[in-house]
Design an enzyme around this catalytic site. Structure first.
Site, PDB file in Angstrom:
ATOM      1  N   TYR A 124       0.800  -1.099  -0.225  1.00 34.11           N
ATOM      2  CA  TYR A 124      -0.013  -0.274  -0.005  1.00 34.11           C
ATOM      3  C   TYR A 124       0.806   1.364   0.051  1.00 34.11           C
ATOM      4  O   TYR A 124       1.841   1.267   1.083  1.00 34.11           O
ATOM      5  CB  TYR A 124      -0.982  -0.114   1.325  1.00 34.11           C
ATOM      6  CG  TYR A 124      -1.809   1.319   1.172  1.00 34.11           C
ATOM      7  CD1 TYR A 124      -2.943   1.145   0.288  1.00 34.11           C
ATOM      8  CD2 TYR A 124      -1.654   2.332   1.904  1.00 34.11           C
ATOM      9  CE1 TYR A 124      -3.664   2.542   0.058  1.00 34.11           C
ATOM     10  CE2 TYR A 124      -2.500   3.427   1.785  1.00 34.11           C
ATOM     11  CZ  TYR A 124      -3.456   3.475   1.037  1.00 34.11           C
ATOM     12  OH  TYR A 124      -3.999   4.672   0.697  1.00 34.11           O
ATOM     13  N   GLN A 186     -10.680   1.045   1.561  1.00 35.88           N
ATOM     14  CA  GLN A 186     -11.185   0.332   0.645  1.00 35.88           C
ATOM     15  C   GLN A 186      -9.915  -0.592   0.015  1.00 35.88           C
ATOM     16  O   GLN A 186     -10.303  -1.673  -0.701  1.00 35.88           O
ATOM     17  CB  GLN A 186     -11.888   1.021  -0.311  1.00 35.88           C
ATOM     18  CG  GLN A 186     -11.302   2.199  -1.350  1.00 35.88           C
ATOM     19  CD  GLN A 186     -11.076   3.575  -0.350  1.00 35.88           C
ATOM     20  OE1 GLN A 186     -11.610   3.653   0.701  1.00 35.88           O
ATOM     21  NE2 GLN A 186     -11.309   4.613  -1.329  1.00 35.88           N
ATOM     22  N   ASN A 209      -2.628   6.571   6.775  1.00 37.05           N
ATOM     23  CA  ASN A 209      -3.069   7.203   7.904  1.00 37.05           C
ATOM     24  C   ASN A 209      -3.872   6.434   8.931  1.00 37.05           C
ATOM     25  O   ASN A 209      -3.621   5.177   8.782  1.00 37.05           O
ATOM     26  CB  ASN A 209      -4.113   8.397   7.154  1.00 37.05           C
ATOM     27  CG  ASN A 209      -5.096   7.668   6.583  1.00 37.05           C
ATOM     28  OD1 ASN A 209      -5.469   6.486   6.819  1.00 37.05           O
ATOM     29  ND2 ASN A 209      -5.826   8.550   5.723  1.00 37.05           N
ATOM     30  N   SER A 233       5.623   8.794  11.929  1.00 35.85           N
ATOM     31  CA  SER A 233       6.947   8.947  11.707  1.00 35.85           C
ATOM     32  C   SER A 233       7.609   9.593  12.908  1.00 35.85           C
ATOM     33  O   SER A 233       7.009  10.653  13.191  1.00 35.85           O
ATOM     34  CB  SER A 233       7.236   9.305  10.273  1.00 35.85           C
ATOM     35  OG  SER A 233       8.481   8.746  10.163  1.00 35.85           O
ATOM     36  N   GLN A 255      11.822  15.354   9.410  1.00 34.15           N
ATOM     37  CA  GLN A 255      10.993  14.300  10.096  1.00 34.15           C
ATOM     38  C   GLN A 255       9.667  15.194  10.236  1.00 34.15           C
ATOM     39  O   GLN A 255       8.467  14.813   9.861  1.00 34.15           O
ATOM     40  CB  GLN A 255      11.602  14.065  11.530  1.00 34.15           C
ATOM     41  CG  GLN A 255      10.553  12.953  12.088  1.00 34.15           C
ATOM     42  CD  GLN A 255      10.380  11.639  11.148  1.00 34.15           C
ATOM     43  OE1 GLN A 255      11.226  11.204  10.734  1.00 34.15           O
ATOM     44  NE2 GLN A 255       8.980  11.439  10.852  1.00 34.15           N
ATOM     45  N   HIS A 258       7.128  15.346   7.360  1.00 34.66           N
ATOM     46  CA  HIS A 258       6.007  14.314   7.144  1.00 34.66           C
ATOM     47  C   HIS A 258       4.676  14.461   7.458  1.00 34.66           C
ATOM     48  O   HIS A 258       3.915  14.130   6.378  1.00 34.66           O
ATOM     49  CB  HIS A 258       6.602  13.166   7.710  1.00 34.66           C
ATOM     50  CG  HIS A 258       7.659  12.279   6.716  1.00 34.66           C
ATOM     51  ND1 HIS A 258       7.451  11.918   5.835  1.00 34.66           N
ATOM     52  CD2 HIS A 258       9.028  11.964   6.932  1.00 34.66           C
ATOM     53  CE1 HIS A 258       8.494  11.204   5.292  1.00 34.66           C
ATOM     54  NE2 HIS A 258       9.276  11.042   5.861  1.00 34.66           N
ATOM     55  N   GLU A 322      11.828   5.315  16.200  1.00 36.66           N
ATOM     56  CA  GLU A 322      11.861   4.633  14.960  1.00 36.66           C
ATOM     57  C   GLU A 322      13.152   5.102  14.296  1.00 36.66           C
ATOM     58  O   GLU A 322      13.854   3.978  13.565  1.00 36.66           O
ATOM     59  CB  GLU A 322      10.810   5.261  13.978  1.00 36.66           C
ATOM     60  CG  GLU A 322      10.586   4.780  12.533  1.00 36.66           C
ATOM     61  CD  GLU A 322       9.664   5.558  11.864  1.00 36.66           C
ATOM     62  OE1 GLU A 322       9.159   6.463  12.059  1.00 36.66           O
ATOM     63  OE2 GLU A 322       9.335   5.014  10.628  1.00 36.66           O
ATOM     64  N   HIS A 323      13.494   6.291  14.206  1.00 35.17           N
ATOM     65  CA  HIS A 323      14.974   6.675  13.716  1.00 35.17           C
ATOM     66  C   HIS A 323      15.753   7.316  14.915  1.00 35.17           C
ATOM     67  O   HIS A 323      15.261   8.023  15.510  1.00 35.17           O
ATOM     68  CB  HIS A 323      14.735   7.764  12.568  1.00 35.17           C
ATOM     69  CG  HIS A 323      13.896   7.380  11.397  1.00 35.17           C
ATOM     70  ND1 HIS A 323      12.587   7.739  11.426  1.00 35.17           N
ATOM     71  CD2 HIS A 323      13.988   6.624  10.482  1.00 35.17           C
ATOM     72  CE1 HIS A 323      11.918   7.173  10.292  1.00 35.17           C
ATOM     73  NE2 HIS A 323      12.944   6.613   9.630  1.00 35.17           N
ATOM     74  N   ASP A 356      16.213   6.984   4.177  1.00 35.48           N
ATOM     75  CA  ASP A 356      14.770   7.144   3.686  1.00 35.48           C
ATOM     76  C   ASP A 356      14.837   6.853   2.155  1.00 35.48           C
ATOM     77  O   ASP A 356      13.865   6.533   1.619  1.00 35.48           O
ATOM     78  CB  ASP A 356      14.271   8.546   3.776  1.00 35.48           C
ATOM     79  CG  ASP A 356      13.728   8.819   5.472  1.00 35.48           C
ATOM     80  OD1 ASP A 356      13.691   7.901   6.013  1.00 35.48           O
ATOM     81  OD2 ASP A 356      13.569   9.991   5.633  1.00 35.48           O
ATOM     82  N   GLU A 410       1.977 -36.880  29.093  1.00 34.67           N
ATOM     83  CA  GLU A 410       1.213 -35.962  28.677  1.00 34.67           C
ATOM     84  C   GLU A 410      -0.144 -36.389  28.562  1.00 34.67           C
ATOM     85  O   GLU A 410      -1.033 -35.678  28.014  1.00 34.67           O
ATOM     86  CB  GLU A 410       1.478 -35.085  27.377  1.00 34.67           C
ATOM     87  CG  GLU A 410       2.568 -34.034  27.643  1.00 34.67           C
ATOM     88  CD  GLU A 410       2.981 -32.972  26.731  1.00 34.67           C
ATOM     89  OE1 GLU A 410       2.434 -33.255  25.642  1.00 34.67           O
ATOM     90  OE2 GLU A 410       3.672 -32.011  26.809  1.00 34.67           O
ATOM     91  N   HIS A 415       0.077 -40.220  20.285  1.00 36.76           N
ATOM     92  CA  HIS A 415       1.255 -39.647  20.061  1.00 36.76           C
ATOM     93  C   HIS A 415       2.350 -40.705  20.513  1.00 36.76           C
ATOM     94  O   HIS A 415       3.240 -41.125  19.632  1.00 36.76           O
ATOM     95  CB  HIS A 415       1.515 -38.407  21.032  1.00 36.76           C
ATOM     96  CG  HIS A 415       1.035 -37.249  20.558  1.00 36.76           C
ATOM     97  ND1 HIS A 415      -0.654 -37.272  20.740  1.00 36.76           N
ATOM     98  CD2 HIS A 415       1.388 -36.020  20.081  1.00 36.76           C
ATOM     99  CE1 HIS A 415      -0.822 -35.904  20.273  1.00 36.76           C
ATOM    100  NE2 HIS A 415       0.323 -35.244  19.776  1.00 36.76           N
TER     101      HIS A 415
HETATM  102  N1  HSO Z   1      10.683   8.791   6.856  1.00 34.52           N
HETATM  103  C1  HSO Z   1       9.835   7.781   6.459  1.00 34.52           C
HETATM  104  C2  HSO Z   1      10.027   7.439   5.058  1.00 34.52           C
HETATM  105  C3  HSO Z   1      10.261   8.547   3.822  1.00 34.52           C
HETATM  106  N2  HSO Z   1      10.883   9.717   3.843  1.00 34.52           N
HETATM  107  C4  HSO Z   1       9.666   8.239   2.593  1.00 34.52           C
HETATM  108  C5  HSO Z   1      10.831  10.038   2.813  1.00 34.52           C
HETATM  109  N3  HSO Z   1      10.034   9.417   1.954  1.00 34.52           N
HETATM  110  C6  HSO Z   1       9.471   6.886   7.169  1.00 34.52           C
HETATM  111  O1  HSO Z   1      10.649   5.998   7.588  1.00 34.52           O
HETATM  112 ZN    ZN Z   2      11.229  10.584   5.779  1.00 32.86          ZN
END
Ligand code: HSO
Ligand code: ZN
Length: 428
Positions: A124, A186, A209, A233, A255, A258, A322-323, A356, A410, A415
């Site tokens: 996705y 969907q 999302n 993120s 970051q 985003h 995450e990072h 990234d 058991e 068995h």
């Molecule tokens: N930092 C995002 C990934 C991304 N950054 C795509 C730019 N394009 C999640 O790790």
């Molecule tokens: Zn990114």
């Protein structure tokens, strides 16, 4: 951005909280969309595309002609960049190939594992303000290396019914089998249950999302596997006085741009750096096209001053970002002591943007503290390891009596019999 100085331990939990997500209320809406797609297939997906993506589509599948046209719309420069990134992602993920070795646990008892690609996977790619063609590479390249036979991709089209050409180019380059114009809940439902045109898959990957995330969670309760629980993120920069404030600010902003719910944190041992980063962020923010989004996200951001590196590390491992970018003098030593993080970037010249896009590592990573228990997407995410075993006469003679004893205790006599009957046969 909030400046915080020398927080006490009892303030940590509050400090490290992610922006609250209210998912409860949306589960009912999401469930009703899933049910309708499950019952009505393409017709329901097309209706939801009209409602949510404001587009009238006659069919969901992207045609070969559309892909050909898209290729002419992507500049040579961007094609070269995407190809370079693809190559590095391929190199890094190919090195993760699993080779199971045969292990003789006892004389005549051999066990081994074999990696087999998941036959059908669904990727996705969200719509919205940034066309994430990099995510296409991050998911499709390892799927291809793993040997997944059918790689389906769903992404929402624009109001004219078109998909961003770079997404189509990257998908084609990475070996995606079929692309569909479908977004949101969907799309997840279509891949989970199949429709007349979208094939049903066994595992769904990719960011999205809150609605997409809720949909992935719901379908994964019974019907299909998902990559990981995803949330907004986040990045943490762990820095000392040696760090470059402009670099740190640039990383926090990369970051923050985003989305409004992204989180950017600085944990530092230097009060001077803390002040300088604050000023640098303001300066750089003013120049950014996405400053609206970034400035709202920065409301969730914190610049935290701690007493020393030990404390910085303890706080970092409690946050499980995450990072994580480590910009300290002795970054290798610091890195050794990181126990909870999705992906770690070491030294002043290693921005998160490298991972990234193009260094080769995967950017689909655990958010929201899940880095304490989950890894990011890798080649492993697209395979299963099937175990095999073979037992020869000397093997069943050696381990048979132990199996019989355990089965009897058991209270599972069938068995036990499955062994006894064989021991009798070979002892004749
Ligand atoms: N930092 C995002 C990934 C991304 N950054 C795509 C730019 N394009 C999640 O790790
Ligand atoms: Zn990114």
């Amino acid at each position: 951005m909030k400046l915080i100085k020398y927080p006490t331990k009892d303030q940590w939990t509050e400090l490290l909280k992610r922006p609250a997500l209210n998912t409860e209320s949306l589960f009912d809406t999401v469930r009703s969309i899933i049910d309708k797609v499950r019952a009505e297939g393409d017709k329901a997906v097309l209706e939801y595309e009209a409602t949510f993506d404001k587009v009238t589509l006659s069919s969901l599948a992207v045609t070969p002609e559309e892909i050909r046209v898209a290729e002419t719309l992507v500049s040579d420069k961007l094609k070269a960049a995407i190809s370079l990134a693809k190559q590095n992602i391929e190199t890094f993920h190919s090195a993760q190939r699993f080779v199971g070795k045969k292990v003789e646990t006892m004389n005549g008892v051999t066990c081994w594992q074999k990696a087999v690609g998941i036959e059908k996977v669904g990727l996705y790619i969200p719509g919205g303000t940034a066309p994430l063609f990099s995510t296409v590479l991050m998911l499709a390249v390892p799927a291809k290396i793993a040997g997944c036979k059918e790689i389906i991709l769903c992404t929402p089209p624009d109001k004219e019914g078109n998909i961003h050409p770079a997404i189509l180019f990257a998908a084609q380059l990475a070996g995606v089998s079929k692309i569909f114009k479908a977004g949101g809940v969907q799309a997840i439902a279509a891949m989970a249950y199949g429709t007349e045109s979208v094939p049903k898959v066994y595992k769904i990957f990719g960011p999205g999302n809150q609605y997409v995330t809720a949909a992935k969670q719901l379908v994964s309760l019974r019907d299909v596997a998902i990559d990981m629980p995803a949330g907004p993120s986040e990045v943490e920069v762990l820095a000392d006085a040696s760090a470059n404030p402009a670099f740190v600010a640039a990383d926090l902003l990369s970051q923050a741009e985003h989305g409004v719910d992204s989180q950017a944190m600085l944990i530092t041992t230097s009060e001077k750096l803390q002040t300088e980063v604050m000023a640098e962020v303001e300066r750089q923010l003013a120049e950014l096209p996405r400053r609206e989004i970034a400035s709202r996200s920065l409301e969730n951001s914190k610049l935290i001053l701690v007493r020393n590196i030990d404390e910085a590390l303890e706080l970092t491992n409690a946050y499980a970002p995450e990072h994580l970018i480590v910009e300290t003098e002795n970054y290798m030593e610091v890195a050794e002591r990181v126990t909870n993080a999705g992906s770690v970037f070491l030294g002043a010249l290693t921005p998160e943007s490298a991972g990234d896009y193009a260094s080769g590592t995967n950017h689909t990573l655990p958010t929201n503290g899940y880095a304490k228990a989950y890894s990011g997407v890798s080649l492993d995410s697209f395979i299963r390891k099937i175990t095999f075993q073979e037992i020869l006469p000397e093997g069943i003679k050696t381990i048979g009596p132990a199996i019989e004893e355990m089965a009897a205790n058991e209270h599972l006599d069938a068995h036990k019999n499955a062994v006894t009957i064989r021991l009798k046969a070979i002892n004749k």
